[in-house]
Design a protein around this motif. Structure first.
Motif, PDB file in Angstrom:
ATOM      1  N   GLN A 113       0.844  -1.188   0.000  1.00 24.48           N
ATOM      2  CA  GLN A 113       0.000   0.000   0.000  1.00 24.48           C
ATOM      3  C   GLN A 113       0.879   1.238   0.000  1.00 24.48           C
ATOM      4  O   GLN A 113       1.891   1.288   0.695  1.00 24.48           O
ATOM      5  CB  GLN A 113      -0.900   0.042   1.237  1.00 24.48           C
ATOM      6  N   ILE A 147       0.440   5.703  -0.388  1.00 26.25           N
ATOM      7  CA  ILE A 147      -0.366   6.900  -0.572  1.00 26.25           C
ATOM      8  C   ILE A 147       0.575   8.086  -0.646  1.00 26.25           C
ATOM      9  O   ILE A 147       1.444   8.254   0.209  1.00 26.25           O
ATOM     10  CB  ILE A 147      -1.340   7.138   0.602  1.00 26.25           C
ATOM     11  N   PHE A 182      -4.469  13.241  -5.201  1.00 29.87           N
ATOM     12  CA  PHE A 182      -4.351  12.243  -4.148  1.00 29.87           C
ATOM     13  C   PHE A 182      -4.179  10.906  -4.863  1.00 29.87           C
ATOM     14  O   PHE A 182      -5.002  10.536  -5.693  1.00 29.87           O
ATOM     15  CB  PHE A 182      -5.628  12.231  -3.291  1.00 29.87           C
ATOM     16  N   TYR A 187      -3.383   6.699  -4.537  1.00 29.57           N
ATOM     17  CA  TYR A 187      -3.379   5.515  -3.665  1.00 29.57           C
ATOM     18  C   TYR A 187      -3.141   4.292  -4.531  1.00 29.57           C
ATOM     19  O   TYR A 187      -3.721   4.148  -5.596  1.00 29.57           O
ATOM     20  CB  TYR A 187      -4.727   5.401  -2.949  1.00 29.57           C
ATOM     21  N   ILE A 237      -9.369   4.077   3.916  1.00 34.60           N
ATOM     22  CA  ILE A 237      -8.008   3.567   4.045  1.00 34.60           C
ATOM     23  C   ILE A 237      -7.760   3.276   5.523  1.00 34.60           C
ATOM     24  O   ILE A 237      -7.955   4.145   6.375  1.00 34.60           O
ATOM     25  CB  ILE A 237      -6.975   4.572   3.522  1.00 34.60           C
TER      26      ILE A 237
END
Length: 189
Positions: free
Chosen positions: A94, A96, A103, A105, A153
């Motif tokens: 993961q 970000i 943004f 992700y 998230i």
């Protein structure tokens, strides 16, 4: 440097990066303690348990033998280790980042999920933390946009701080996108 950072660091300025908490592994510790406790109870009270379920009990356990319970303990240990490894791999995959206007992700082990949201579309961010998560400093955020369903998230370190940074950058992005209106003087040329 991770994949999103490699992709965007050359062309855009990265404003914020999210970190994920290792406290998310509390679930695996709980499962290990629970399985270990059940096996310990079976080991200690093996004769009583078999006597309760078998009316022809002879006084010595036939099924809950120490050898069988050792195999059960080994199986439970392997299960918890695999569970922790899969969770660690999913957390590692993961990522970000927040750039000046987006943004981003990315998540996934086998199949990946990539989300790119313009900061101007983010309306607000909902931060959720239980009491234990507040004490340990992690939680989840829910990103609410105009038309899409909320995007959640989990296991972020200091989620309220990260949400504030995103919203601050969202306000900067909205200021730069707003069209400027020209007032006419009323004269026709």
């Amino acid at each position: 440097m991770r994949k999103l950072e490699r992709t965007y660091s050359g062309s855009e300025r990265i404003i914020a990066r999210a970190r994920f908490s290792a406290w998310a592994f509390l679930r695996e510790i709980f499962v290990a303690a629970l399985l270990g406790g059940v096996i310990a109870v079976l080991w200690i009270f093996a004769d009583d348990i078999e006597g309760f379920f078998d009316p022809d009990f002879q006084g010595q356990a036939r099924y809950l033998t120490p050898d069988n319970l050792r195999w059960a303990m080994l199986g439970a240990g392997v299960f918890v280790i695999l569970l922790a490894l899969l969770h660690a791999l999913s957390l590692y995959r993961q990522e970000i980042i927040v750039t000046e206007d987006k943004f981003l992700y990315r998540s996934g082990v086998g199949s990946t999920v990539n989300v790119m949201l313009p900061l101007s579309e983010i309306r607000y961010i909902d931060v959720r933390q239980s009491l234990l998560q507040q004490l340990l400093g992690y939680g989840k955020i829910k990103i609410i946009t105009d038309g899409e369903e909320p995007f959640v998230i989990y296991n972020l370190v200091r989620p309220e701080r990260f949400a504030r940074r995103i919203m601050k950058q969202c306000s900067y992005a909205r200021e730069n996108i707003r069209p400027t209106l020209r007032l006419s003087s009323g004269r026709k040329d």
